[in-house]
Enzyme design. Structure first.
Site, PDB file in Angstrom:
ATOM      1  N   ARG A   1       0.811  -1.210   0.000  1.00  0.00           N
ATOM      2  CA  ARG A   1       0.000   0.000   0.000  1.00  0.00           C
ATOM      3  C   ARG A   1       0.845   1.260   0.000  1.00  0.00           C
ATOM      4  NH1 ARG A   1      -5.642  -0.369   2.403  1.00  0.00           N
ATOM      5  NH2 ARG A   1      -6.257  -2.313   1.457  1.00  0.00           N
TER       6      ARG A   1
ATOM      7  N   SER B   1     -24.993 -13.300   8.014  1.00  0.00           N
ATOM      8  CA  SER B   1     -24.198 -12.163   7.562  1.00  0.00           C
ATOM      9  C   SER B   1     -24.033 -12.214   6.038  1.00  0.00           C
ATOM     10  CB  SER B   1     -22.824 -12.237   8.250  1.00  0.00           C
ATOM     11  OG  SER B   1     -21.966 -11.240   7.774  1.00  0.00           O
TER      12      SER B   1
ATOM     13  N   SER C   1     -20.543  -0.659  -1.319  1.00  0.00           N
ATOM     14  CA  SER C   1     -19.791   0.442  -1.915  1.00  0.00           C
ATOM     15  C   SER C   1     -18.876   0.029  -3.050  1.00  0.00           C
ATOM     16  CB  SER C   1     -18.976   1.145  -0.847  1.00  0.00           C
ATOM     17  OG  SER C   1     -17.897   0.337  -0.449  1.00  0.00           O
TER      18      SER C   1
ATOM     19  N   HIS D   1     -23.042   4.009   3.157  1.00  0.00           N
ATOM     20  CA  HIS D   1     -22.885   4.633   1.837  1.00  0.00           C
ATOM     21  C   HIS D   1     -24.193   5.198   1.301  1.00  0.00           C
ATOM     22  CE1 HIS D   1     -18.669   3.669   1.299  1.00  0.00           C
ATOM     23  NE2 HIS D   1     -18.951   2.590   2.005  1.00  0.00           N
TER      24      HIS D   1
ATOM     25  N   THR E   1     -22.729   6.540   9.110  1.00  0.00           N
ATOM     26  CA  THR E   1     -21.509   7.311   9.384  1.00  0.00           C
ATOM     27  C   THR E   1     -21.797   8.785   9.179  1.00  0.00           C
ATOM     28  OG1 THR E   1     -19.166   7.568   8.830  1.00  0.00           O
ATOM     29  CG2 THR E   1     -20.651   7.195   6.996  1.00  0.00           C
TER      30      THR E   1
ATOM     31  N   LYS F   1     -19.218  10.336   5.449  1.00  0.00           N
ATOM     32  CA  LYS F   1     -19.323  10.239   3.979  1.00  0.00           C
ATOM     33  C   LYS F   1     -20.375  11.237   3.482  1.00  0.00           C
ATOM     34  CE  LYS F   1     -17.750   5.465   4.405  1.00  0.00           C
ATOM     35  NZ  LYS F   1     -16.330   5.483   4.125  1.00  0.00           N
TER      36      LYS F   1
ATOM     37  N   THR G   1     -13.890   5.044  25.577  1.00  0.00           N
ATOM     38  CA  THR G   1     -13.092   5.869  24.664  1.00  0.00           C
ATOM     39  C   THR G   1     -13.565   7.311  24.769  1.00  0.00           C
ATOM     40  OG1 THR G   1     -12.309   6.060  22.387  1.00  0.00           O
ATOM     41  CG2 THR G   1     -14.604   5.456  22.657  1.00  0.00           C
ATOM     42  N   THR G   2     -12.638   8.230  24.571  1.00  0.00           N
ATOM     43  CA  THR G   2     -12.983   9.652  24.661  1.00  0.00           C
ATOM     44  C   THR G   2     -14.026  10.012  23.601  1.00  0.00           C
ATOM     45  OG1 THR G   2     -10.782  10.113  25.503  1.00  0.00           O
ATOM     46  CG2 THR G   2     -11.972  11.976  24.550  1.00  0.00           C
TER      47      THR G   2
ATOM     48  N   THR H   1      -9.758  -6.112  -1.149  1.00  0.00           N
ATOM     49  CA  THR H   1     -11.021  -5.350  -1.049  1.00  0.00           C
ATOM     50  C   THR H   1     -12.061  -5.933  -1.998  1.00  0.00           C
ATOM     51  OG1 THR H   1      -9.661  -3.428  -0.549  1.00  0.00           O
ATOM     52  CG2 THR H   1     -11.957  -3.003  -1.074  1.00  0.00           C
TER      53      THR H   1
HETATM   54  N1  PMP Z   1     -19.414   0.362   6.826  1.00  0.00           N
HETATM   55  C1  PMP Z   1     -19.084   0.405   5.527  1.00  0.00           C
HETATM   56  C2  PMP Z   1     -19.929  -0.364   4.568  1.00  0.00           C
HETATM   57  C3  PMP Z   1     -17.978   1.126   5.087  1.00  0.00           C
HETATM   58  O1  PMP Z   1     -17.644   1.147   3.792  1.00  0.00           O
HETATM   59  C4  PMP Z   1     -17.202   1.846   6.035  1.00  0.00           C
HETATM   60  C5  PMP Z   1     -15.977   2.674   5.676  1.00  0.00           C
HETATM   61  N2  PMP Z   1     -15.565   2.756   4.429  1.00  0.00           N
HETATM   62  C6  PMP Z   1     -17.571   1.783   7.368  1.00  0.00           C
HETATM   63  C7  PMP Z   1     -18.680   1.045   7.738  1.00  0.00           C
HETATM   64  C8  PMP Z   1     -16.794   2.520   8.405  1.00  0.00           C
HETATM   65  O2  PMP Z   1     -17.196   3.860   8.452  1.00  0.00           O
HETATM   66  P1  PMP Z   1     -16.183   4.996   8.959  1.00  0.00           P
HETATM   67  O3  PMP Z   1     -15.336   5.383   7.806  1.00  0.00           O
HETATM   68  O4  PMP Z   1     -17.074   6.082   9.473  1.00  0.00           O
HETATM   69  O5  PMP Z   1     -15.379   4.381  10.055  1.00  0.00           O
END
Ligand code: PMP
Length: 420
Positions: free
Chosen positions: A29, A146, A199, A227, A255, A258, A287-288, A373
């Site tokens: 990478r 899943s 995605s 997404h 999220t 995005k 976590t903070t 990926t």
């Molecule tokens: N779920 C999916 C399907 C994603 O593609 C991603 C990140 N690319 C996440 C969760 C994680 O989200 P974040 O980038 O906010 O950590």
């Protein structure tokens, strides 16, 4: 003591060997440093050694799909929150790290999805990992169904739930899911984990169909709309909102990084489920909390995105215009029902080379998407045109892609196979 200190720990050798293997497989990478120019988005500045300076690059691979991260009101909200509250929160949610802004954002997200409550996490990744792991270890005997193409963050939560069982169903295949649900013990607690927009392929789940199966077999539903939030539905509540089935999904995860252009993750669900996770999910508790600038900016962004449907219309107008231009120029792309435009390449080295040449020779940046990926042989460029890509940018990108895909043999190979 001394001997141990001076010896090279075997882990270092392990790292060297693993990295060699990764390099050998063409999967090493490297990151292209690009600095986003808020006022000129999607134009970024790239530092170049060869000219000892910078030059402008048009980026086609941002997940800030609507450009919300550079909307002045969103930027101002971040600045205002830093001025008012400082740079960080100084604590976990439990330890002086909950501000009124956190509570307002959670309420806003719950309203967006028509749920009773919302819960913020430090990222979408953590929201999936922490929520799924916590739910699937809460009672004995959980079975998690899943989708085969679920994101790594969901897989991390599912795999981390020791004692639960995982059944992977074929991607978006409701017949396979139903067969697997039917084969499971009727009294086991079940959960179906899936995404709305996938995605990498840009395809979309049949949420209504999956929810109907969940009802029939008594399963909880967990939907990742990462997404889709901001982009689909009358207020940007995702595909579940667009399809009128948000009520039927038990847990909607999203999220803020995005479609909303800021940072952070969340779930929305019934007050009971949110209360349970708030009190038991390690990744939430220890976590903070998200810093004020992030929460303030996200709140401004979610409010704007909910109210301003023209942003969604502009996105899809641009995506369609781009596809039209690609088609007219004979540049291959995969047609998807979403905003994602994959350009098939089919070879890791070639994919990286096309991406590099696109940047070096034409000043356009598109990330190469390689194994792991996506499966080997399906390597691609993944383009996400947005409201900010002009006709001129598109014409130039289409021309560059046409030249490179011909020179690199992608178009001739498709033509020979009768697919172009
Ligand atoms: N779920 C999916 C399907 C994603 O593609 C991603 C990140 N690319 C996440 C969760 C994680 O989200 P974040 O980038 O906010 O950590």
């Amino acid at each position: 003591m001394g001997a141990i200190k001076n010896a090279r720990h075997p882990f270092y050798n392990h790292c060297d060997e693993a990295l060699d293997r990764i390099r050998h497989a063409g999967r090493y990478r490297t990151f292209t440093p690009l600095s986003r120019q808020a006022e000129h988005f999607p134009v970024y500045e790239e530092e170049r050694q060869d000219i000892s300076g910078t030059r402008d690059v048009v980026v086609w691979s941002t997940n800030d799909y609507l450009g919300m991260g550079v909307v002045p009101e969103v930027q101002e909200a971040a600045i205002e929150a830093v001025r008012m509250h400082g740079a960080g929160t100084g604590g976990t949610r439990n330890i002086a790290g909950t501000s009124p802004l956190h509570n307002q954002l959670e309420a806003e997200l719950a309203a967006l999805h028509g749920k009773e409550a919302g819960l913020l996490f430090i990222s979408g990744y953590v929201s999936n990992q922490a929520s799924l792991q916590t739910i699937l270890t809460s009672m004995p005997g959980w079975i998690c169904f899943s989708d085969q193409l679920n994101h790594a963050s969901m897989i991390a939560g599912i795999k981390g739930a020791r004692g639960s069982q995982t059944v992977i169903f074929a991607h978006n295949d409701l017949a396979d899911l139903e067969a697997k649900l039917a084969a499971a013990p009727a009294d086991a607690p079940k959960l179906i984990a899936f995404e709305s927009v996938y995605s990498m392929d840009g395809d979309i789940a049949d949420i209504a169909g999956i929810c109907a199966l969940a009802r029939r077999y008594g399963a909880l539903t967990y939907l990742d709309e990462v997404h889709a939030v901001g982009l689909y539905g009358a207020e940007g509540g995702g595909v579940s909102q667009r399809d009128g089935v948000a009520d039927e999904v038990d847990i909607i995860e999203g999220t803020l990084a995005k479609g909303f252009g800021v940072h952070g993750g969340y779930i929305t669900a019934s007050a009971t489920i949110v209360d349970f996770l708030r009190s038991t999910a390690s990744g939430f508790i220890f976590t903070t909390s998200l810093p004020p600038c992030v929460v303030g900016a996200a709140l401004a962004s979610v409010r704007k995105v909910r109210a301003e449907n023209w942003r969604r219309e502009a996105l899809f107008e641009r995506v369609n215009a781009f596809r039209h231009k690609l088609r007219a120029a004979g540049v291959p792309f995969t047609m998807t029902p979403s905003h994602i435009v994959p350009i098939p390449v089919g070879d890791a080295e070639r994919c990286k080379r096309i991406s590099r040449r696109l940047l070096n020779e034409f000043g356009h940046y598109a990330t190469p998407i390689n194994y792991p990926t996506v499966p080997e042989g399906t390597e691609r460029l993944r383009l996400t045109p947005g409201p900010f890509h002009t006709d001129e940018m598109m014409d130039d990108m289409v021309r560059a892609l046409g030249i490179l895909l011909r020179e690199e043999g992608v178009i001739p190979a498709l033509e020979a196979a009768g697919q172009a």
